[in-house]
Each structure stands twice: as structure tokens, then as C-alpha cells.
Scaffold this active site. Structure first.
Site, PDB file in Angstrom:
ATOM      1  N   ILE A 168       0.833  -1.203   0.000  1.00 25.49           N
ATOM      2  CA  ILE A 168       0.000   0.000   0.000  1.00 25.49           C
ATOM      3  C   ILE A 168       0.863   1.247   0.000  1.00 25.49           C
ATOM      4  O   ILE A 168       0.608   2.202  -0.740  1.00 25.49           O
ATOM      5  CB  ILE A 168      -0.948  -0.008   1.221  1.00 25.49           C
ATOM      6  CG1 ILE A 168      -2.006  -1.098   1.053  1.00 25.49           C
ATOM      7  CG2 ILE A 168      -1.613   1.357   1.394  1.00 25.49           C
ATOM      8  CD1 ILE A 168      -2.864  -1.311   2.274  1.00 25.49           C
ATOM      9  N   LYS A 172       0.764   3.993  -2.931  1.00 23.25           N
ATOM     10  CA  LYS A 172       0.344   5.361  -2.633  1.00 23.25           C
ATOM     11  C   LYS A 172       1.438   6.369  -2.973  1.00 23.25           C
ATOM     12  O   LYS A 172       1.154   7.462  -3.491  1.00 23.25           O
ATOM     13  CB  LYS A 172      -0.034   5.480  -1.157  1.00 23.25           C
ATOM     14  CG  LYS A 172      -1.235   4.664  -0.738  1.00 23.25           C
ATOM     15  CD  LYS A 172      -2.526   5.228  -1.304  1.00 23.25           C
ATOM     16  CE  LYS A 172      -3.724   4.478  -0.758  1.00 23.25           C
ATOM     17  NZ  LYS A 172      -5.001   5.008  -1.298  1.00 23.25           N
ATOM     18  N   CYS A 192       1.697  15.684   5.945  1.00 21.14           N
ATOM     19  CA  CYS A 192       1.077  14.597   6.689  1.00 21.14           C
ATOM     20  C   CYS A 192       0.680  15.197   8.030  1.00 21.14           C
ATOM     21  O   CYS A 192       0.272  16.363   8.073  1.00 21.14           O
ATOM     22  CB  CYS A 192       2.014  13.391   6.813  1.00 21.14           C
ATOM     23  SG  CYS A 192       3.658  13.781   7.446  1.00 21.14           S
TER      24      CYS A 192
END
Length: 257
Positions: A168, A172, A192
Site C-alpha cells: 500500500i 500510494k 502529513c
């Protein structure tokens, strides 16, 4: 040579220097003004106040946590909040890449909408424990180092787990890189939660495309992560394969490094 000094009106003095040159006379005149320090005019109070007047918005330019410029038209930071909106407006952003999986706050969405900023969200979990419950860092590294072994599984106590987080994360990051490298999306801000780990991984992968050496990439990552630097993130950066992205156009400043 002789000096002639005369007293002038208005508290001025004139000194004349007479020189003989080739049978002629040459005069140099210097005027010196005497200033009365007790009679210096002061600017009116209104003018002084005007010089000190600063627009209120300029006093509230607060950058987000860990804000920094990555390249021309590319910035990085922690999660921006309302206190940072005035500062962000000065960047003239077209896009924001958010690497947080949580729904974007309504207040932030309203700010983006009112300023014509597009949001690209690539949700990556910030805590390894949420993706790989119970696994220690060393086991996670083993998972990462073996990520191309399709049939490999790893045991944690009596349970088995595969490697979902690694795949993942890789997927991403690649999706986010395509947005990041498209200059139509610039100026752009990457963030983030704290601007350290997930943001550091995305920026580090971009640096690999810019042909930075791995030492410089890891140094930049650790400069932002500081004492929170993760060995797992650094292994990810070392192993990230950019061969499938080499033909992605990059026209900003460091692309030819």
C-alpha cells in the site's frame, strides 16, 4: 600656496585654496554648512504613526509545523490549521497533497475552496502498529526486505500476517509522485500530520528521481524526523524502485541533478 578664509552669512564658511599652476591661478571652493542641532525639524506625529502601521494579516503569517521549501513550487509541512491560513495564502498554491487517511477537516476544505486549491489525498497510515499490529520494527524491516517474495508470510505469536502495508505504501507513494511531478499542480504543498515520516518518504522518493545520492536523501529525511527517524522509512527509501517513473516529466529546478 596660501589659504584664504572668509566668514559667510547664514553660519556658512568658505575656504578657498589658491594654487599656482603654469603661471595661472586655480581656485577650489569648499562650502561647509553649520547645522544647528537644536533646530532640526521633527516629522509630524501622523507621519511617524504611518511608518509604524503594518496590516494585521502580515502580523499573523504563521507557517505550519516543519514548513520548508523542497524545490521551486514545492513545499512541505505538517498538517496546516486555521492559524496557518494567512501564511498559506501567500504561497499562491494550486494544490495540496495530503498523506493522512482521515477525512479532511471541514474548515480546511472551506479554505481550499475559497482559494481555488485542489486537494489530492493519498491516505497512508502514520503508525506502523495500525497496519501491522504487534509487529516490532525489526520484523517490519524483514517484511520490507522480502516484499518481492509473493508467497512469503511472517508469524507474530500464533497469528500470521502478510505484507499489506508495504504494498500500500509503495502504491500510494507512486500515485502521489505522479501528482507531485506534474507542474500543472504547482505551486504545491505536501503534508502529513507532522511533516516528518510520510512526507519525508514522498520527498525522498522524489529525490531519487532527481538523482540524489542515497546519503543525501537520508540526511534530508533525518533532518526533519530528528530523534523520531524510523529505520523502516530509511529502508523503504533505499529500496524504492524509480525505474518505472524515469520517464515522468520533471521541469522544475533540480530535475537535472
Amino acid at each position: 600656496m596660501k589659504l584664504i578664509e572668509k566668514t559667510m552669512s547664514m553660519n556658512q564658511f568658505r575656504t578657498m585654496e589658491e594654487e599656482k599652476q603654469d603661471g595661472g591661478e586655480l581656485f577650489h571652493t569648499i562650502e561647509v554648512a553649520k547645522v544647528d542641532r537644536n533646530n532640526v525639524s521633527q516629522p509630524p506625529p501622523a507621519a511617524t504613526a504611518a511608518l509604524l502601521e503594518v496590516p494585521g494579516d502580515e502580523l499573523n503569517l504563521i507557517p505550519p509545523l516543519n514548513f520548508s521549501m523542497v524545490d521551486n513550487g514545492i513545499f512541505r509541512s505538517g498538517f496546516p490549521d486555521s492559524a496557518n491560513f494567512s501564511f498559506i495564502k501567500t504561497l499562491g498554491l494550486r494544490s495540496i497533497i495530503s498523506l493522512c487517511p482521515e477525512p479532511y477537516p471541514e474548515n480546511n476544505m472551506q479554505f481550499l475552496k475559497s482559494n481555488g486549491i485542489s486537494l489530492f489525498q493519498f491516505g497512508i497510515e502514520g503508525s506502523k502498529s495500525k497496519c501491522l499490529p504487534g509487529l516490532e520494527n525489526e520484523v517490519w524491516l524483514h517484511i520490507w526486505s522480502s516484499k518481492h517474495q509473493k508467497e512469503d508470510f511472517y508469524t507474530n505469536g500464533n497469528s500470521k500476517t502478510s505484507e499489506p502495508f508495504v504494498d500500500i505504501l509503495d502504491q500510494k507513494i507512486r500515485e502521489a509522485l505522479k501528482v507531485l511531478l506534474d507542474e500543472k499542480n504547482h505551486p504545491l504543498l505536501i503534508h502529513c500530520k507532522r511533516g516528518k515520516h510520510r512526507t519525508g518518504c514522498l520527498v525522498g522518493c522524489m529525490r531519487k528521481l532527481q538523482k540524489w545520492c542515497i546519503t543525501s536523501i537520508l540526511d534530508e529525511y533525518k533532518r526533519f524526523a530528528a530523534a523520531k527517524a524510523r529505520v523502516s522509512d530509511q529502508r523503504f527509501l533505499e529500496s524504492f524502485d524509480v525505474s518505472g517513473l524515469k520517464h515522468t516529466p520533471m521541469s522544475f529546478s533540480c530535475s537535472n541533478r
